[in-house]
Design a protein around this motif. Structure first.
Motif, PDB file in Angstrom:
ATOM      1  N   TYR A  30       0.846   4.165  -2.955  1.00  0.00           N
ATOM      2  CA  TYR A  30       0.646   5.577  -2.629  1.00  0.00           C
ATOM      3  C   TYR A  30       1.829   6.407  -3.113  1.00  0.00           C
ATOM      4  CZ  TYR A  30      -0.229   9.763   0.152  1.00  0.00           C
ATOM      5  OH  TYR A  30      -0.439  11.057   0.555  1.00  0.00           O
ATOM      6  N   VAL A  83      -8.006   8.014   0.280  1.00  0.00           N
ATOM      7  CA  VAL A  83      -9.360   7.501   0.492  1.00  0.00           C
ATOM      8  C   VAL A  83      -9.742   6.506  -0.595  1.00  0.00           C
ATOM      9  CG1 VAL A  83     -11.807   8.136   0.513  1.00  0.00           C
ATOM     10  CG2 VAL A  83     -10.169   9.502   1.786  1.00  0.00           C
ATOM     11  N   SER A  84      -9.526   6.871  -1.851  1.00  0.00           N
ATOM     12  CA  SER A  84     -10.020   6.060  -2.965  1.00  0.00           C
ATOM     13  C   SER A  84      -9.120   4.885  -3.314  1.00  0.00           C
ATOM     14  CB  SER A  84     -10.198   6.935  -4.207  1.00  0.00           C
ATOM     15  OG  SER A  84     -11.086   7.981  -3.927  1.00  0.00           O
ATOM     16  N   VAL A  85      -7.828   5.062  -3.262  1.00  0.00           N
ATOM     17  CA  VAL A  85      -6.912   3.992  -3.666  1.00  0.00           C
ATOM     18  C   VAL A  85      -6.478   3.165  -2.457  1.00  0.00           C
ATOM     19  CG1 VAL A  85      -4.706   3.473  -4.752  1.00  0.00           C
ATOM     20  CG2 VAL A  85      -6.121   5.326  -5.643  1.00  0.00           C
ATOM     21  N   GLU A  86      -6.080   3.828  -1.389  1.00  0.00           N
ATOM     22  CA  GLU A  86      -5.554   3.106  -0.234  1.00  0.00           C
ATOM     23  C   GLU A  86      -6.636   2.730   0.763  1.00  0.00           C
ATOM     24  OE1 GLU A  86      -2.752   1.852  -0.418  1.00  0.00           O
ATOM     25  OE2 GLU A  86      -2.099   3.034  -2.140  1.00  0.00           O
ATOM     26  N   ASP A  87      -7.868   3.169   0.548  1.00  0.00           N
ATOM     27  CA  ASP A  87      -9.018   2.777   1.356  1.00  0.00           C
ATOM     28  C   ASP A  87      -8.868   3.143   2.831  1.00  0.00           C
ATOM     29  OD1 ASP A  87     -11.594   1.785   1.400  1.00  0.00           O
ATOM     30  OD2 ASP A  87     -10.962  -0.247   1.928  1.00  0.00           O
ATOM     31  N   LEU A  88      -8.212   4.276   3.097  1.00  0.00           N
ATOM     32  CA  LEU A  88      -8.140   4.769   4.463  1.00  0.00           C
ATOM     33  C   LEU A  88      -9.452   5.452   4.801  1.00  0.00           C
ATOM     34  CD1 LEU A  88      -5.028   4.292   4.130  1.00  0.00           C
ATOM     35  CD2 LEU A  88      -4.719   6.370   5.428  1.00  0.00           C
ATOM     36  N   SER A  89      -9.849   5.383   6.049  1.00  0.00           N
ATOM     37  CA  SER A  89     -11.056   6.084   6.485  1.00  0.00           C
ATOM     38  C   SER A  89     -10.759   7.582   6.530  1.00  0.00           C
ATOM     39  CB  SER A  89     -11.485   5.597   7.867  1.00  0.00           C
ATOM     40  OG  SER A  89     -10.563   6.028   8.845  1.00  0.00           O
ATOM     41  N   TYR A  90     -11.807   8.373   6.583  1.00  0.00           N
ATOM     42  CA  TYR A  90     -11.619   9.822   6.666  1.00  0.00           C
ATOM     43  C   TYR A  90     -10.796  10.171   7.908  1.00  0.00           C
ATOM     44  CZ  TYR A  90     -15.303  10.409   3.118  1.00  0.00           C
ATOM     45  OH  TYR A  90     -16.049  10.372   1.970  1.00  0.00           O
ATOM     46  N   ALA A 136       0.831  -1.205   0.000  1.00  0.00           N
ATOM     47  CA  ALA A 136       0.000   0.000   0.000  1.00  0.00           C
ATOM     48  C   ALA A 136       0.868   1.259   0.000  1.00  0.00           C
ATOM     49  CB  ALA A 136      -0.931   0.004   1.215  1.00  0.00           C
ATOM     50  N   ARG A 158     -12.752  15.169  -6.110  1.00  0.00           N
ATOM     51  CA  ARG A 158     -13.580  14.290  -6.951  1.00  0.00           C
ATOM     52  C   ARG A 158     -14.335  15.092  -8.004  1.00  0.00           C
ATOM     53  NH1 ARG A 158     -16.016  10.177  -2.367  1.00  0.00           N
ATOM     54  NH2 ARG A 158     -14.250   8.742  -2.352  1.00  0.00           N
TER      55      ARG A 158
END
Length: 174
Positions: free
Chosen positions: A15, A119-126, A11, A148
């Motif tokens: 990034y 957020v979109s690629v690494e799927d981390l929460s806000y 990941a 976006r």
């Protein structure tokens, strides 16, 4: 330590590649980030998330490198120059859309691009993104929304510049 760090390496590499857009530089960045994390492991907050901490380190190193490269100008290795001179642009629609998306992503301000990627690629929460970038949660949501929207507009503009969309409204001339 290795048990926490090792699963995060793919990941971190994704990034870093998305930020720097150069595979070799991204791999160097991740290695430098991992060296820094290992060397300063004792400084990590034990109640904090190692994932966010590592992404913070890589992000901060990337920002420093981008600032440095802005001052120095672009660098093109000799072996890459020959490939760039003989390479052909993609002719398939998917390749063109991918290129347009990468260009649109590159055109985003760094603050928006970082949030969109995390957020979109690494799927981390806000909340994880807010902690990683050391910004308020509302700022994360705002930057993500604006990023976006700019991507959507850029992609619609790229489609409009190409062939007409199948649903375009044409006027009949008599």
């Amino acid at each position: 330590m290795a048990r926490l760090i090792e699963p995060l390496i793919p990941a971190l590499r994704r990034y870093a590649r998305a930020l720097l857009r150069d595979r070799g530089a991204a791999d160097d960045l991740v290695q430098d980030g991992l060296e820094r994390a290992i060397g300063r492991w004792h400084q990590r907050r034990h109640d904090g998330d190692a994932r966010s901490w590592l992404f913070s380190i890589v992000h901060n190193l990337a920002v420093n490198r981008m600032r440095q490269s802005t001052r120095r100008g672009p660098h093109l290795p000799l072996d890459a120059a020959a490939e760039a001179a003989t390479g052909l642009p993609p002719t398939q629609e998917q390749g063109l859309r991918h290129r347009d998306l990468l260009r649109a992503l590159e055109s985003l301000p760094e603050e928006q691009r970082s949030v969109v990627l995390l957020v979109s690629v690494e799927d981390l929460s806000y909340a994880e993104v807010a902690e990683t970038l050391k910004i308020p949660l509302g700022t994360v949501m705002s930057r993500l929304s604006r990023g976006r929207e700019r991507l959507r507009q850029a992609m619609e503009g790229a489609e409009a510049a190409g062939m007409p969309h199948p649903q375009s409204h044409l006027r009949r001339v008599k």
